[in-house]
Design an enzyme around this catalytic site. Structure first.
Site, PDB file in Angstrom:
ATOM      1  N   HIS A 261       0.853  -1.184   0.000  1.00 22.70           N
ATOM      2  CA  HIS A 261       0.000   0.000   0.000  1.00 22.70           C
ATOM      3  C   HIS A 261       0.888   1.232   0.000  1.00 22.70           C
ATOM      4  O   HIS A 261       1.932   1.234   0.646  1.00 22.70           O
ATOM      5  CB  HIS A 261      -0.903   0.018   1.241  1.00 22.70           C
ATOM      6  CG  HIS A 261      -2.081   0.906   1.091  1.00 22.70           C
ATOM      7  ND1 HIS A 261      -1.999   2.264   1.288  1.00 22.70           N
ATOM      8  CD2 HIS A 261      -3.362   0.639   0.732  1.00 22.70           C
ATOM      9  CE1 HIS A 261      -3.199   2.790   1.071  1.00 22.70           C
ATOM     10  NE2 HIS A 261      -4.034   1.832   0.719  1.00 22.70           N
ATOM     11  N   ASP A 315      -7.903  -5.152   0.133  1.00 22.23           N
ATOM     12  CA  ASP A 315      -8.433  -6.038  -0.905  1.00 22.23           C
ATOM     13  C   ASP A 315      -8.117  -7.503  -0.659  1.00 22.23           C
ATOM     14  O   ASP A 315      -8.709  -8.366  -1.292  1.00 22.23           O
ATOM     15  CB  ASP A 315      -7.865  -5.629  -2.271  1.00 22.23           C
ATOM     16  CG  ASP A 315      -8.574  -4.414  -2.816  1.00 22.23           C
ATOM     17  OD1 ASP A 315      -9.757  -4.260  -2.494  1.00 22.23           O
ATOM     18  OD2 ASP A 315      -7.953  -3.629  -3.541  1.00 22.23           O
TER      19      ASP A 315
HETATM   20  N1  ACO Z   1       4.019  -7.599  -4.473  1.00 25.59           N
HETATM   21  C1  ACO Z   1       5.342  -7.597  -4.713  1.00 25.59           C
HETATM   22  N2  ACO Z   1       6.102  -6.484  -4.653  1.00 25.59           N
HETATM   23  C2  ACO Z   1       5.478  -5.347  -4.333  1.00 25.59           C
HETATM   24  C3  ACO Z   1       4.101  -5.283  -4.062  1.00 25.59           C
HETATM   25  C4  ACO Z   1       3.378  -6.481  -4.149  1.00 25.59           C
HETATM   26  N3  ACO Z   1       2.066  -6.505  -3.934  1.00 25.59           N
HETATM   27  N4  ACO Z   1       3.760  -4.012  -3.778  1.00 25.59           N
HETATM   28  C5  ACO Z   1       4.886  -3.288  -3.867  1.00 25.59           C
HETATM   29  N5  ACO Z   1       5.914  -4.088  -4.203  1.00 25.59           N
HETATM   30  C6  ACO Z   1       7.308  -3.705  -4.399  1.00 25.59           C
HETATM   31  C7  ACO Z   1       7.477  -3.138  -5.818  1.00 25.59           C
HETATM   32  O1  ACO Z   1       7.802  -4.138  -6.750  1.00 25.59           O
HETATM   33  C8  ACO Z   1       8.587  -2.135  -5.617  1.00 25.59           C
HETATM   34  O2  ACO Z   1       9.803  -2.837  -5.609  1.00 25.59           O
HETATM   35  P1  ACO Z   1      11.133  -2.161  -6.223  1.00 25.59           P
HETATM   36  O3  ACO Z   1      11.370  -0.952  -5.351  1.00 25.59           O
HETATM   37  O4  ACO Z   1      12.156  -3.219  -6.085  1.00 25.59           O
HETATM   38  O5  ACO Z   1      10.800  -1.800  -7.632  1.00 25.59           O
HETATM   39  C9  ACO Z   1       8.346  -1.617  -4.188  1.00 25.59           C
HETATM   40  O6  ACO Z   1       7.610  -2.635  -3.510  1.00 25.59           O
HETATM   41  C10 ACO Z   1       7.555  -0.322  -4.164  1.00 25.59           C
HETATM   42  O7  ACO Z   1       6.417  -0.472  -4.995  1.00 25.59           O
HETATM   43  P2  ACO Z   1       5.615   0.762  -5.586  1.00 25.59           P
HETATM   44  O8  ACO Z   1       4.746   0.291  -6.692  1.00 25.59           O
HETATM   45  O9  ACO Z   1       6.578   1.864  -5.871  1.00 25.59           O
HETATM   46  O10 ACO Z   1       4.782   1.175  -4.339  1.00 25.59           O
HETATM   47  P3  ACO Z   1       3.497   2.044  -4.390  1.00 25.59           P
HETATM   48  O11 ACO Z   1       3.361   2.687  -3.089  1.00 25.59           O
HETATM   49  O12 ACO Z   1       3.480   2.915  -5.577  1.00 25.59           O
HETATM   50  O13 ACO Z   1       2.403   0.894  -4.648  1.00 25.59           O
HETATM   51  C11 ACO Z   1       0.537  -0.455  -4.712  1.00 25.59           C
HETATM   52  C12 ACO Z   1       1.294   0.639  -3.935  1.00 25.59           C
HETATM   53  C13 ACO Z   1       0.231   0.039  -6.123  1.00 25.59           C
HETATM   54  C14 ACO Z   1      -0.782  -0.736  -3.993  1.00 25.59           C
HETATM   55  C15 ACO Z   1       1.404  -1.731  -4.770  1.00 25.59           C
HETATM   56  O14 ACO Z   1       1.713  -2.177  -3.474  1.00 25.59           O
HETATM   57  C16 ACO Z   1       0.750  -2.863  -5.562  1.00 25.59           C
HETATM   58  O15 ACO Z   1       0.855  -2.890  -6.794  1.00 25.59           O
HETATM   59  N6  ACO Z   1       0.045  -3.824  -4.858  1.00 25.59           N
HETATM   60  C17 ACO Z   1      -0.647  -4.878  -5.532  1.00 25.59           C
HETATM   61  C18 ACO Z   1      -1.989  -4.372  -6.047  1.00 25.59           C
HETATM   62  C19 ACO Z   1      -2.989  -4.141  -4.925  1.00 25.59           C
HETATM   63  O16 ACO Z   1      -3.150  -4.973  -4.042  1.00 25.59           O
HETATM   64  N7  ACO Z   1      -3.697  -3.000  -5.001  1.00 25.59           N
HETATM   65  C20 ACO Z   1      -4.723  -2.627  -4.039  1.00 25.59           C
HETATM   66  C21 ACO Z   1      -4.253  -1.486  -3.200  1.00 25.59           C
HETATM   67  S1  ACO Z   1      -5.450  -1.085  -1.951  1.00 25.59           S
HETATM   68  C22 ACO Z   1      -6.627  -0.196  -2.785  1.00 25.59           C
HETATM   69  O17 ACO Z   1      -6.389   0.429  -3.783  1.00 25.59           O
HETATM   70  C23 ACO Z   1      -7.963  -0.230  -2.256  1.00 25.59           C
END
Ligand code: ACO
Length: 379
Positions: A261, A315
């Protein structure tokens, strides 16, 4: 004033001032109008919480009864909206159907009087009342059935489950659904809420505000994740397969849906409550392997990614709860929209209070004074 530092995704950039909700992502705190989400989940109802979010006060018994009654009265759809939905392709995604139907409401209620509290209230009531009916109507229409009329004797949550399945739900299931609606109702300035606020800031009508937010919520990085969580649990198939599945995904640099998140760096407080609800549901209506797979997955993800602040988000368990309530997988995000409509409307109303159109700046990275190459000379 121009702020020149570019922050991708506006991370950490305050884009508004708001008193609607508060999140502390390090401590795992979520409050609506100052009230902890745990209190509301234990004591409130979705409609009372929606009222609190939108009008910034807990309603008295009479005020709440009037609000519930008005919403109940406006649940039905105009036959032209139902007919329009019958023309949608049944293979279309229900979020697209909802976005189109929400926008269509603007055709029927086109008077725009944004400085009239009666207009604001009528729009709030109409949207909260009709969004669930539109979601349920498309579900029945795409199965080749006629939409079921809402039942006035059922609560907001129970009526939605009834319209979907044509069966009166168990009261315990309806209460769990109602709590789940409360948990998803508001979450500060997330992508869909920001989208709603940007749209609201142009002083367009509230149906356009909701339609734009629905379109934003539909994406897999936002509301679409719960759908993908269930598909992922199905793909995993067994508790034994959790670890190899996860290791393979991480090796291929794929994300684990339902985890991570932007704000929470600990387990999302809503996921904690939803996990408890899921446990109760499975206890009452029978265990299945998906709950065990989910618990194992959470443990292995924590082991592998916990040190990077990646824990279950809202989620992760909501999909399990919805699945157990008999809600089809591709309706999870529309159901999220039913509850988040409360937050979108609260931000719409707040935005109107001290409106200034959103018009951020950009850092231009393109050319200047570029030549116009005649078409015959282009390669
Ligand atoms: N699985 C694996 N790795 C992850 C995940 C995940 N679910 N979430 C973040 N990371 C990693 C990324 O790969 C990234 O790694 P890196 O730095 O080596 O490239 C690092 O953590 C940071 O990720 P970002 O995408 O920059 O983090 P951000 O804060 O932008 O992302 C997000 C938040 C989009 C929710 C992300 O965690 C994600 O894609 N999760 C999966 C989708 C999801 O569950 N979405 C629902 C969110 S809750 C809602 O909207 C109601």
């Amino acid at each position: 004033m121009t702020v020149c530092e570019f922050r991708a995704g506006l991370e950490g950039v305050p884009a508004t001032q708001s008193s609607i909700s508060f999140v502390d992502g390090q401590k795992g705190i979520l409050e609506y109008r100052g009230i902890p989400i745990q209190e509301l989940a234990a004591k409130s109802t979705f409609l009372e919480t929606a009222y609190l979010l939108i009008w910034n006060e807990l309603p008295t018994r009479d005020v709440l009864a009037d609000f519930e009654h008005e919403i109940q009265y406006h649940r039905r759809l105009k036959y032209r909206i139902r007919d329009m939905m019958k023309c949608f392709p049944e293979s279309g995604h229900p979020m697209d159907a909802l976005q189109a139907s929400a926008a269509a409401l603007g055709l029927f209620y086109s008077k725009r009087a944004l400085d009239d509290p009666a207009y604001i209230r009528a729009a709030v009531v109409r949207i909260l009342a009709k969004v669930p009916t539109m979601v349920a109507a498309f579900q029945l229409i795409r199965k080749g059935n006629d939409p079921v009329q809402p039942r006035d004797d059922l609560s907001y949550a129970a009526n939605f489950l009834y319209m979907l399945s044509e069966q009166e739900p168990d009261p315990f299931a309806a209460r769990i659904f109602d709590v789940s609606l409360m948990l998803h109702a508001e979450h500060t300035i997330n992508a869909s809420t920001f989208s709603a606020m940007v749209t609201a800031s142009t002083l367009t009508d509230p149906y356009a505000v909701i339609a734009s937010a629905v379109g934003t919520l539909a994406g897999p990085l936002h509301g679409g994740a719960s759908e993908e969580v269930v598909e992922m649990l199905e793909e995993i198939g067994s508790v034994e397969n959790v670890r190899p599945f996860l290791e393979d995904r991480l090796e291929r640099k794929q994300r684990i849906m339902g985890f991570g998140h932007r704000v929470y760096k600990v387990k999302d407080p809503r996921a904690i409550i939803l996990q408890q609800l899921a446990e109760q549901l499975f206890e009452k209506f029978g265990q299945d392997k998906f709950y065990d797979i989910a618990v194992e997955l959470e443990q292995v993800v924590e082991e592998k990614l916990g040190h990077r602040g990646i824990f279950p988000n809202v989620d992760f368990y909501s999909g399990l709860v919805y699945r157990k309530l008999g809600i089809p997988t591709d309706l999870f995000t529309p159901v999220f929209a039913i509850s988040r409509a409360a937050g979108w409307l609260a931000h719409w109303k707040e935005q109107l209070g001290e409106n200034r159109i959103f018009r951020p700046t950009q850092i231009y990275t393109g050319l200047h004074s570029a030549p116009y190459v005649p078409i015959d000379e282009r390669q």
